[in-house]
Write a protein that holds these residues in place. Structure first.
Motif, mmCIF file in Angstrom:
data_model
loop_
_atom_site.group_PDB
_atom_site.id
_atom_site.type_symbol
_atom_site.label_atom_id
_atom_site.label_comp_id
_atom_site.label_asym_id
_atom_site.label_seq_id
_atom_site.Cartn_x
_atom_site.Cartn_y
_atom_site.Cartn_z
ATOM 1 N N PRO A 14 0.130 -11.361 -4.722
ATOM 2 C CA PRO A 14 -0.647 -10.176 -4.326
ATOM 3 C C PRO A 14 -0.555 -9.917 -2.822
ATOM 4 C CG PRO A 14 -1.967 -11.636 -5.686
ATOM 5 C CD PRO A 14 -0.711 -12.370 -5.352
ATOM 6 N N ARG A 15 -0.485 -8.626 -2.479
ATOM 7 C CA ARG A 15 -0.499 -8.193 -1.087
ATOM 8 C C ARG A 15 -1.630 -7.198 -0.919
ATOM 9 N NH1 ARG A 15 5.390 -6.128 -0.908
ATOM 10 N NH2 ARG A 15 4.221 -4.267 -0.434
ATOM 11 N N GLN A 16 -2.323 -7.281 0.188
ATOM 12 C CA GLN A 16 -3.410 -6.350 0.463
ATOM 13 C C GLN A 16 -2.842 -5.014 0.916
ATOM 14 O OE1 GLN A 16 -6.419 -7.783 3.073
ATOM 15 N NE2 GLN A 16 -7.424 -5.820 3.254
ATOM 16 N N LEU A 17 -3.414 -3.931 0.391
ATOM 17 C CA LEU A 17 -3.017 -2.604 0.846
ATOM 18 C C LEU A 17 -3.519 -2.384 2.260
ATOM 19 C CD1 LEU A 17 -3.704 -0.320 -2.237
ATOM 20 C CD2 LEU A 17 -1.505 -1.041 -1.337
ATOM 21 N N THR A 18 -2.812 -1.612 3.002
ATOM 22 C CA THR A 18 -3.196 -1.291 4.363
ATOM 23 C C THR A 18 -4.408 -0.365 4.390
ATOM 24 O OG1 THR A 18 -2.412 -0.324 6.409
ATOM 25 C CG2 THR A 18 -1.625 0.671 4.408
ATOM 26 N N THR A 19 -5.098 -0.358 5.491
ATOM 27 C CA THR A 19 -6.222 0.568 5.652
ATOM 28 C C THR A 19 -5.731 1.928 6.131
ATOM 29 O OG1 THR A 19 -6.603 -0.245 7.891
ATOM 30 C CG2 THR A 19 -7.896 -1.253 6.107
ATOM 31 N N ALA A 20 -4.408 2.118 6.238
ATOM 32 C CA ALA A 20 -3.862 3.421 6.642
ATOM 33 C C ALA A 20 -4.061 4.469 5.559
ATOM 34 C CB ALA A 20 -2.381 3.301 6.974
ATOM 35 N N LEU A 21 -4.292 4.044 4.333
ATOM 36 C CA LEU A 21 -4.566 4.978 3.250
ATOM 37 C C LEU A 21 -5.995 5.484 3.418
ATOM 38 C CD1 LEU A 21 -3.470 6.199 0.599
ATOM 39 C CD2 LEU A 21 -4.483 4.259 -0.578
ATOM 40 N N ALA A 33 6.062 4.054 -10.023
ATOM 41 C CA ALA A 33 7.204 4.499 -10.818
ATOM 42 C C ALA A 33 8.456 3.861 -10.246
ATOM 43 C CB ALA A 33 7.330 6.021 -10.785
ATOM 44 N N GLU A 34 9.352 3.459 -11.119
ATOM 45 C CA GLU A 34 10.640 2.950 -10.656
ATOM 46 C C GLU A 34 11.522 4.150 -10.353
ATOM 47 O OE1 GLU A 34 14.005 -0.370 -11.746
ATOM 48 O OE2 GLU A 34 12.597 0.280 -13.300
ATOM 49 N N ARG A 35 12.026 4.175 -9.139
ATOM 50 C CA ARG A 35 12.842 5.302 -8.681
ATOM 51 C C ARG A 35 14.103 4.752 -8.025
ATOM 52 N NH1 ARG A 35 11.648 10.020 -10.368
ATOM 53 N NH2 ARG A 35 12.183 10.966 -8.405
ATOM 54 N N ASN A 36 15.254 5.071 -8.573
ATOM 55 C CA ASN A 36 16.535 4.667 -7.995
ATOM 56 C C ASN A 36 16.610 3.167 -7.737
ATOM 57 O OD1 ASN A 36 17.278 7.425 -7.909
ATOM 58 N ND2 ASN A 36 16.181 7.647 -5.970
ATOM 59 N N GLY A 37 16.116 2.372 -8.675
ATOM 60 C CA GLY A 37 16.196 0.921 -8.578
ATOM 61 C C GLY A 37 15.117 0.241 -7.765
ATOM 62 N N SER A 38 14.169 0.981 -7.212
ATOM 63 C CA SER A 38 13.059 0.351 -6.491
ATOM 64 C C SER A 38 11.760 1.034 -6.899
ATOM 65 C CB SER A 38 13.271 0.440 -4.973
ATOM 66 O OG SER A 38 13.331 1.773 -4.556
ATOM 67 N N TRP A 39 10.654 0.406 -6.529
ATOM 68 C CA TRP A 39 9.345 0.922 -6.923
ATOM 69 C C TRP A 39 8.778 1.850 -5.868
ATOM 70 C CZ3 TRP A 39 7.498 0.627 -11.663
ATOM 71 C CH2 TRP A 39 8.063 -0.318 -12.510
ATOM 72 N N GLN A 40 8.136 2.902 -6.338
ATOM 73 C CA GLN A 40 7.454 3.855 -5.474
ATOM 74 C C GLN A 40 5.991 3.893 -5.913
ATOM 75 O OE1 GLN A 40 9.218 7.752 -5.565
ATOM 76 N NE2 GLN A 40 8.052 8.477 -3.822
ATOM 77 N N GLU A 72 2.139 -0.411 2.536
ATOM 78 C CA GLU A 72 1.660 -0.526 3.910
ATOM 79 C C GLU A 72 1.737 0.789 4.665
ATOM 80 O OE1 GLU A 72 3.555 -3.774 5.896
ATOM 81 O OE2 GLU A 72 3.145 -5.154 4.261
ATOM 82 N N ARG A 73 2.811 1.527 4.477
ATOM 83 C CA ARG A 73 2.978 2.822 5.137
ATOM 84 C C ARG A 73 2.879 3.906 4.068
ATOM 85 N NH1 ARG A 73 6.528 -0.696 6.900
ATOM 86 N NH2 ARG A 73 8.169 0.064 5.524
ATOM 87 N N TRP A 74 1.974 4.863 4.268
ATOM 88 C CA TRP A 74 1.720 5.914 3.289
ATOM 89 C C TRP A 74 2.062 7.279 3.874
ATOM 90 C CZ3 TRP A 74 0.370 4.891 -1.688
ATOM 91 C CH2 TRP A 74 -0.020 3.580 -1.960
#
Length: 131
Positions: A14-21, A33-40, A72-74
Protein backbone atom coordinates in the motif's frame (compact mmCIF):
# COMPACT_ATOMS: atom_id res chain seq x y z
CA UNK A 1 -3.58 2.78 -2.74
CA UNK A 2 -2.78 -0.83 -3.54
CA UNK A 3 -2.85 -2.57 -6.92
CA UNK A 4 -3.67 -6.12 -7.96
CA UNK A 5 -2.73 -7.55 -11.36
CA UNK A 6 -4.51 -10.87 -10.82
CA UNK A 7 -8.07 -9.98 -9.89
CA UNK A 8 -7.38 -9.50 -6.17
CA UNK A 9 -5.33 -12.63 -5.51
CA UNK A 10 -2.22 -10.62 -4.63
CA UNK A 11 -1.79 -6.93 -3.80
CA UNK A 12 1.08 -4.47 -4.06
CA UNK A 13 2.47 -2.78 -0.98
CA UNK A 14 0.00 0.00 0.00
CA UNK A 15 1.01 3.58 -0.78
CA UNK A 16 -0.57 6.66 0.73
CA UNK A 17 -2.24 9.04 -1.69
CA UNK A 18 -0.84 12.53 -1.79
CA UNK A 19 -2.66 15.46 -0.23
CA UNK A 20 -2.41 17.22 -3.63
CA UNK A 21 -5.82 15.77 -4.46
CA UNK A 22 -8.42 18.35 -3.35
CA UNK A 23 -10.61 17.42 -0.40
CA UNK A 24 -8.35 14.74 1.14
CA UNK A 25 -10.44 14.80 4.33
CA UNK A 26 -13.67 14.52 2.36
CA UNK A 27 -15.42 11.61 0.70
CA UNK A 28 -14.02 10.98 -2.75
CA UNK A 29 -14.30 8.17 -5.25
CA UNK A 30 -11.37 6.46 -6.95
CA UNK A 31 -11.39 4.04 -9.88
CA UNK A 32 -8.68 2.67 -12.15
CA UNK A 33 -8.33 1.51 -15.73
CA UNK A 34 -5.55 -0.26 -17.58
CA UNK A 35 -4.47 2.00 -20.41
CA UNK A 36 -1.74 1.11 -22.91
CA UNK A 37 -0.17 -1.45 -20.56
CA UNK A 38 -0.16 0.68 -17.40
CA UNK A 39 -2.71 1.74 -14.81
CA UNK A 40 -4.44 5.10 -14.77
CA UNK A 41 -6.24 6.32 -11.65
CA UNK A 42 -9.33 8.50 -11.69
CA UNK A 43 -10.77 10.40 -8.73
CA UNK A 44 -13.89 12.48 -8.20
CA UNK A 45 -13.75 14.98 -5.36
CA UNK A 46 -15.25 18.37 -4.50
CA UNK A 47 -12.79 21.15 -5.27
CA UNK A 48 -14.38 23.43 -2.67
CA UNK A 49 -15.30 22.13 0.78
CA UNK A 50 -15.49 25.49 2.56
CA UNK A 51 -18.63 26.94 1.03
CA UNK A 52 -21.11 28.19 3.62
CA UNK A 53 -24.83 27.71 3.11
CA UNK A 54 -27.45 30.20 4.29
CA UNK A 55 -27.71 28.44 7.67
CA UNK A 56 -24.00 28.76 8.43
CA UNK A 57 -23.14 25.15 7.52
CA UNK A 58 -20.56 23.80 5.13
CA UNK A 59 -21.44 22.45 1.72
CA UNK A 60 -19.26 20.66 -0.79
CA UNK A 61 -19.17 22.17 -4.27
CA UNK A 62 -17.26 22.08 -7.52
CA UNK A 63 -17.11 18.31 -8.03
CA UNK A 64 -14.23 17.58 -10.40
CA UNK A 65 -12.58 14.59 -12.09
CA UNK A 66 -8.84 14.07 -11.72
CA UNK A 67 -6.38 11.56 -13.16
CA UNK A 68 -3.02 10.20 -12.01
CA UNK A 69 -0.55 7.57 -13.15
CA UNK A 70 1.01 7.15 -9.70
CA UNK A 71 -1.42 8.44 -7.06
CA UNK A 72 0.98 11.27 -6.20
CA UNK A 73 0.55 13.79 -9.00
CA UNK A 74 -3.03 14.57 -10.05
CA UNK A 75 -4.25 16.43 -13.12
CA UNK A 76 -7.74 17.93 -13.28
CA UNK A 77 -9.67 16.51 -16.23
CA UNK A 78 -12.90 18.48 -15.93
CA UNK A 79 -15.41 20.04 -13.60
CA UNK A 80 -18.36 17.67 -13.20
CA UNK A 81 -20.61 20.19 -11.43
CA UNK A 82 -19.61 23.70 -10.37
CA UNK A 83 -22.57 23.97 -7.98
CA UNK A 84 -23.30 22.11 -4.76
CA UNK A 85 -22.10 18.54 -5.35
CA UNK A 86 -20.86 15.69 -3.17
CA UNK A 87 -20.73 11.96 -2.44
CA UNK A 88 -19.63 10.55 -5.75
CA UNK A 89 -19.10 7.04 -7.05
CA UNK A 90 -16.92 6.35 -10.10
CA UNK A 91 -17.12 3.41 -12.47
CA UNK A 92 -14.90 2.65 -15.44
CA UNK A 93 -16.53 0.82 -18.36
CA UNK A 94 -13.43 -0.42 -20.23
CA UNK A 95 -15.31 -1.99 -23.16
CA UNK A 96 -17.25 1.23 -23.72
CA UNK A 97 -14.16 3.34 -23.01
CA UNK A 98 -16.30 5.39 -20.64
CA UNK A 99 -16.04 6.84 -17.15
CA UNK A 100 -19.29 7.17 -15.16
CA UNK A 101 -19.77 9.41 -12.12
CA UNK A 102 -22.87 9.13 -9.95
CA UNK A 103 -23.13 12.00 -7.47
CA UNK A 104 -25.35 14.06 -5.21
CA UNK A 105 -26.16 17.48 -6.72
CA UNK A 106 -27.71 20.73 -5.57
CA UNK A 107 -29.82 23.26 -7.40
CA UNK A 108 -28.19 26.57 -8.25
CA UNK A 109 -25.09 27.54 -6.30
CA UNK A 110 -24.06 26.04 -2.99
CA UNK A 111 -25.34 29.23 -1.34
CA UNK A 112 -28.87 28.80 -2.70
CA UNK A 113 -29.97 25.25 -1.94
CA UNK A 114 -28.86 21.99 -0.36
CA UNK A 115 -28.38 18.84 -2.38
CA UNK A 116 -31.64 17.70 -3.93
CA UNK A 117 -30.92 15.24 -6.72
CA UNK A 118 -28.75 12.37 -7.88
CA UNK A 119 -27.05 12.81 -11.25
CA UNK A 120 -25.07 10.55 -13.54
CA UNK A 121 -22.37 11.87 -15.86
CA UNK A 122 -20.66 9.87 -18.60
CA UNK A 123 -17.48 10.83 -20.44
CA UNK A 124 -15.12 9.16 -22.87
CA UNK A 125 -12.15 7.64 -21.08
CA UNK A 126 -9.25 10.03 -21.74
CA UNK A 127 -6.04 8.91 -23.37
CA UNK A 128 -3.40 7.76 -20.87
CA UNK A 129 -1.86 10.67 -19.02
CA UNK A 130 -4.76 13.08 -18.96
CA UNK A 131 -7.38 14.87 -20.96
Amino acid sequence: VSFSDDGGGHWSKPRQLTTALPGPNCEASIASAERNGSWQLFAAAPSNTVVHDDRGGLLRAGLALYTSADGERWEKLRTVDANASAYSSLLVLPQARSLLCLYEAGHGTAHQAPYGSIRLGRWALPAHGGA
